[in-house]
Each structure stands twice: as C-alpha cells, then as structure tokens.
Design a protein around this motif. Sequence first.
Motif, PDB file in Angstrom:
ATOM      1  N   TRP A   1      20.407 -35.156   7.324  1.00 59.02           N
ATOM      2  CA  TRP A   1      20.709 -35.351   8.755  1.00 59.02           C
ATOM      3  C   TRP A   1      21.521 -36.643   8.956  1.00 59.02           C
ATOM      4  O   TRP A   1      22.554 -36.644   9.645  1.00 59.02           O
ATOM      5  N   ARG A   2      21.086 -37.743   8.319  1.00 57.20           N
ATOM      6  CA  ARG A   2      21.751 -39.041   8.498  1.00 57.20           C
ATOM      7  C   ARG A   2      23.198 -38.961   8.013  1.00 57.20           C
ATOM      8  O   ARG A   2      24.120 -39.458   8.670  1.00 57.20           O
ATOM      9  N   ALA A   3      23.400 -38.328   6.862  1.00 54.97           N
ATOM     10  CA  ALA A   3      24.763 -38.224   6.315  1.00 54.97           C
ATOM     11  C   ALA A   3      25.654 -37.408   7.251  1.00 54.97           C
ATOM     12  O   ALA A   3      26.823 -37.758   7.478  1.00 54.97           O
ATOM     13  N   ASN A   4      25.103 -36.340   7.809  1.00 55.90           N
ATOM     14  CA  ASN A   4      25.883 -35.545   8.769  1.00 55.90           C
ATOM     15  C   ASN A   4      26.199 -36.369  10.015  1.00 55.90           C
ATOM     16  O   ASN A   4      27.330 -36.337  10.520  1.00 55.90           O
ATOM     17  N   ALA A   5      25.212 -37.074  10.520  1.00 59.34           N
ATOM     18  CA  ALA A   5      25.403 -37.878  11.738  1.00 59.34           C
ATOM     19  C   ALA A   5      26.477 -38.938  11.499  1.00 59.34           C
ATOM     20  O   ALA A   5      27.349 -39.153  12.348  1.00 59.34           O
TER      21      ALA A   5
ATOM     22  N   SER B   1      14.417 -41.636  14.713  1.00 59.18           N
ATOM     23  CA  SER B   1      15.366 -42.708  15.032  1.00 59.18           C
ATOM     24  C   SER B   1      16.784 -42.370  14.602  1.00 59.18           C
ATOM     25  O   SER B   1      17.733 -43.074  14.961  1.00 59.18           O
ATOM     26  N   ILE B   2      16.969 -41.307  13.832  1.00 54.70           N
ATOM     27  CA  ILE B   2      18.306 -41.012  13.295  1.00 54.70           C
ATOM     28  C   ILE B   2      19.262 -40.557  14.393  1.00 54.70           C
ATOM     29  O   ILE B   2      20.440 -40.918  14.409  1.00 54.70           O
ATOM     30  N   GLY B   3      18.765 -39.776  15.333  1.00 56.29           N
ATOM     31  CA  GLY B   3      19.636 -39.285  16.398  1.00 56.29           C
ATOM     32  C   GLY B   3      18.859 -38.390  17.329  1.00 56.29           C
ATOM     33  O   GLY B   3      17.637 -38.218  17.167  1.00 56.29           O
ATOM     34  N   PRO B   4      19.547 -37.780  18.302  1.00 55.03           N
ATOM     35  CA  PRO B   4      18.838 -36.880  19.220  1.00 55.03           C
ATOM     36  C   PRO B   4      18.384 -35.599  18.505  1.00 55.03           C
ATOM     37  O   PRO B   4      19.019 -35.162  17.538  1.00 55.03           O
ATOM     38  N   ILE B   5      17.290 -35.028  18.993  1.00 58.39           N
ATOM     39  CA  ILE B   5      16.796 -33.757  18.461  1.00 58.39           C
ATOM     40  C   ILE B   5      16.864 -32.736  19.592  1.00 58.39           C
ATOM     41  O   ILE B   5      16.353 -32.988  20.687  1.00 58.39           O
TER      42      ILE B   5
ATOM     43  N   SER C   1      29.170 -34.118  23.209  1.00 57.11           N
ATOM     44  CA  SER C   1      29.408 -35.158  22.208  1.00 57.11           C
ATOM     45  C   SER C   1      28.105 -35.596  21.531  1.00 57.11           C
ATOM     46  O   SER C   1      28.125 -36.093  20.413  1.00 57.11           O
ATOM     47  N   ILE C   2      26.966 -35.386  22.222  1.00 52.90           N
ATOM     48  CA  ILE C   2      25.719 -35.841  21.604  1.00 52.90           C
ATOM     49  C   ILE C   2      25.356 -34.991  20.372  1.00 52.90           C
ATOM     50  O   ILE C   2      24.599 -35.419  19.513  1.00 52.90           O
ATOM     51  N   PHE C   3      25.921 -33.784  20.280  1.00 53.95           N
ATOM     52  CA  PHE C   3      25.619 -32.933  19.116  1.00 53.95           C
ATOM     53  C   PHE C   3      26.085 -33.560  17.796  1.00 53.95           C
ATOM     54  O   PHE C   3      25.590 -33.220  16.739  1.00 53.95           O
ATOM     55  N   ARG C   4      27.052 -34.465  17.902  1.00 52.32           N
ATOM     56  CA  ARG C   4      27.614 -35.018  16.664  1.00 52.32           C
ATOM     57  C   ARG C   4      26.612 -35.828  15.850  1.00 52.32           C
ATOM     58  O   ARG C   4      26.791 -35.998  14.654  1.00 52.32           O
ATOM     59  N   ARG C   5      25.568 -36.315  16.494  1.00 54.61           N
ATOM     60  CA  ARG C   5      24.521 -37.029  15.732  1.00 54.61           C
ATOM     61  C   ARG C   5      23.196 -36.258  15.774  1.00 54.61           C
ATOM     62  O   ARG C   5      22.154 -36.765  15.331  1.00 54.61           O
ATOM     63  N   ALA C   6      23.224 -35.051  16.302  1.00 58.35           N
ATOM     64  CA  ALA C   6      21.957 -34.367  16.604  1.00 58.35           C
ATOM     65  C   ALA C   6      21.420 -33.534  15.445  1.00 58.35           C
ATOM     66  O   ALA C   6      22.171 -33.002  14.625  1.00 58.35           O
ATOM     67  N   LEU C   7      20.081 -33.428  15.425  1.00 56.97           N
ATOM     68  CA  LEU C   7      19.407 -32.419  14.623  1.00 56.97           C
ATOM     69  C   LEU C   7      19.094 -31.269  15.576  1.00 56.97           C
ATOM     70  O   LEU C   7      18.482 -31.474  16.628  1.00 56.97           O
TER      71      LEU C   7
END
Length: 386
Positions: free
Chosen positions: A167-171, A197-201, A234-240
């Motif tokens: 997930w972190r690498a994708n974000a 903490s990595i991003g939005p879920i 745009s929030i999907f770019r860091r999302a799980l």
Amino acid sequence: MSDSDLVVQRKEGLYCPPGDFYIDPWRPVDRAVITHAHGDHSRRGNSHYLAAAPAEGVLRTRLGEIDLQTLPYGETIDHFGVRLSFHPAGHVLGSAQVRLEHGGRVWVASGDYYVAGSSADTREDNPTCAPFEPVRCHCFITESTFGLPIYRWQPQAELFAAIDDWWRANADAGRASLLIGYAFGKAQRILMGVDRSIGPIVVHGAVEPLNRAYRAAGIDIPETPIATEIKDRSIFRRALVVAPPSAQGSTWTRRFGDYSDAFASGWMQLRGARRRRSVDRGFVLSDHADWPGLQRAIAATGAERVIVTHGYEAVMVRWLTEQGFDAGAFATEYGHDDDDELPGDLGAAVAAAEHAATRVAESVSDAEAARVVVRPEDAPVDDAGA
Ligand SMILES: [Zn+2]
Ligand SMILES: [Zn+2]
C-alpha cells in the motif's frame, strides 16, 4: 452411524434426532441452529433461528427479518433433553461451535473456525471476534476447508507488514491500492490489521453494512467512506480500497484511475493462484484454520471420533484414521459461497495440490509431504500441474 448419534446427515442438513433441530441446514426447516452468518451456513426460509448472541447484527444485516433467538456464548438451553450451548469459533463476528449434550454424550459441531499454528499464540487470534475456544467432547464435527499440509499461515504481523508495504509503495507512486477480499469477515480483518496512518481507507458499498454491524458490536473497525460517495477523486491516489471479488475488473474500478490490485485469501497459498486471479499481488489471509491449526483444534477436543465436513475430506479422514481416530465424513452442501469461495479458475490448482498431497501421504511423513507440495507460487509448471 449409530442410533445414539447426536448429529446425523439428512437431505435438509445436519440433524440432531433427540433435539429435533438442524445445524446450518441447506434446505428450509422448522428449527435451525446457526453457527455463523456466512451465506452457505445461514440460509433464508427457516421458521426459527437460534444463534450466538454476537451474531445477531450480522445475521440481521444479511437475512433481514427472521425469527431469531440468541444465546450468549457459554450459556445453555435445554431442548427435548438436549443441552445446547455456543462457544466461540474465531472465524467471523458471532461465529460459534455448537455443543450438544444428551444421555451422557457430548458432541461439538464446529461450523467454520479459525485457529492458526501448532501452538497457542494470542497474536495469531482473529481480532475481529472472540477467539476459538477448545471444547471437550466425544465426537467433533470439524470443517476442513484448508485441510492439506500446504496450508500454513504466516504470522499475522508479517502478513500485514507486507500489505502495508504494498500500500505504501503504491501511495508513494500516486496510485490506488485495490485490495479484494470477501465482504463479511475478510474485509474487517483487513480493515483492523492495516496501518491506518498510510493513507485514507475507502470501501465498496457491499462492505459498509457489515462494517456497521461490527462497529455496533464494539469491534474497532475504522470509519470508512464508500468509494462511490467520494467527490474528490484525487484522494484515491493514496487510498487503500477494500472491495469484494465481484468488483474486480468492473466499471466501478475506473474511478481509481491508475491502481494496483491484490487478492487476500487462503487460496493465495496455491501456486499460480495470483496469476489465475489476474491480480498484481496475492496475500495469504484466511478466516479458516490452517493445517497445524486443524490438528491442534481436533486434539484439544479430546474426541475419539471425528466427522469431517466441507474441505479436503478424503485427505483429512485418511490422516485422522492414521492417527487412531474413528474418522468419517458428512457430505454437506457448504460451498464456500461468500466465505473464501473457491474461485472456479482455481479448481485445477486445488485438484493438483490435493492429488499431490494424497499421493505423498501414502508413503511419507507430514513434514515431507509439506515440503513436496509447497513451492514458490510462480515456480515452473511440473507434472503436478500449475
Ligand atoms: Zn464461514
Ligand atoms: Zn463453511
């Protein structure tokens, strides 16, 4: 099969003759005792339902208006002289083993259960529900969904670290992480296990009603917006994004733009499974006991007789017989439905693994069998098939 058996097989399901009720019937009956709310174990159309108290929310979420009576874990109810109680199975919220006592005999029907590894370690409990509790009995009716030596779950901490890394690498690369898992049970394991903490879920709409039932039962499932309700893409770019298998490859995924996908299931242990599911990653995450867990759970019951239901019945019955158990099987109609459903495209891989395990079980020890069958997922195809 003897006259004094507390559970027998009938066309409607597993039946308790002295109590005149069924356990997880697959055809409509008057009185149904339900082990858990997965679709193949709790069907519509029964007149009366009895289940463990923590199952109430998820059962009503899935079945709507039903005539449901509940019983807290460990409390007993007497029905035509059969003392019945529910005990945690560690599989999903509210999942229970059913203990039956009559005429001095005790039988336990496990339903589906989760217990991992060859020794007890609370870090390996399923945190979304009460952990599996061994119950002493004369006869244990066990599931065997992953009853082959190849199925050995890695420690949960390692597994979730791998999911978090992906997930972190994708974000960091600015793409969404689409993690496919069954909506009831698996999705909540994922939501509780990942690093928030990595991003939005965000979740698929099919997951949220079950999340609500878990939260209402006091389980710490994070607040998760539904993907279709998010305006700012745009929030999907860091999302799980957690979604059920039906969402994979659908037009619903277009909203994420560039994304990486992964599948979370016990079946991902099979060589070639990830490739067959056409996903970037496979994570071995199951709500069922692994092979050492099944062995440990069966031993802890002290039962001399074991009846195997869905799963690799033949292999498990053979192994149990070799260990000195009086072992047999019930042919049930439990598929794996929405619960670690065996995807049709994995049928060949499963058959190959079962064939290999059966073949080696004839001549070598369990440890050797595991070594023969377990290979890296994408190893070259050999005579055992892909
Ligand atoms: Zn289940
Ligand atoms: Zn099942």
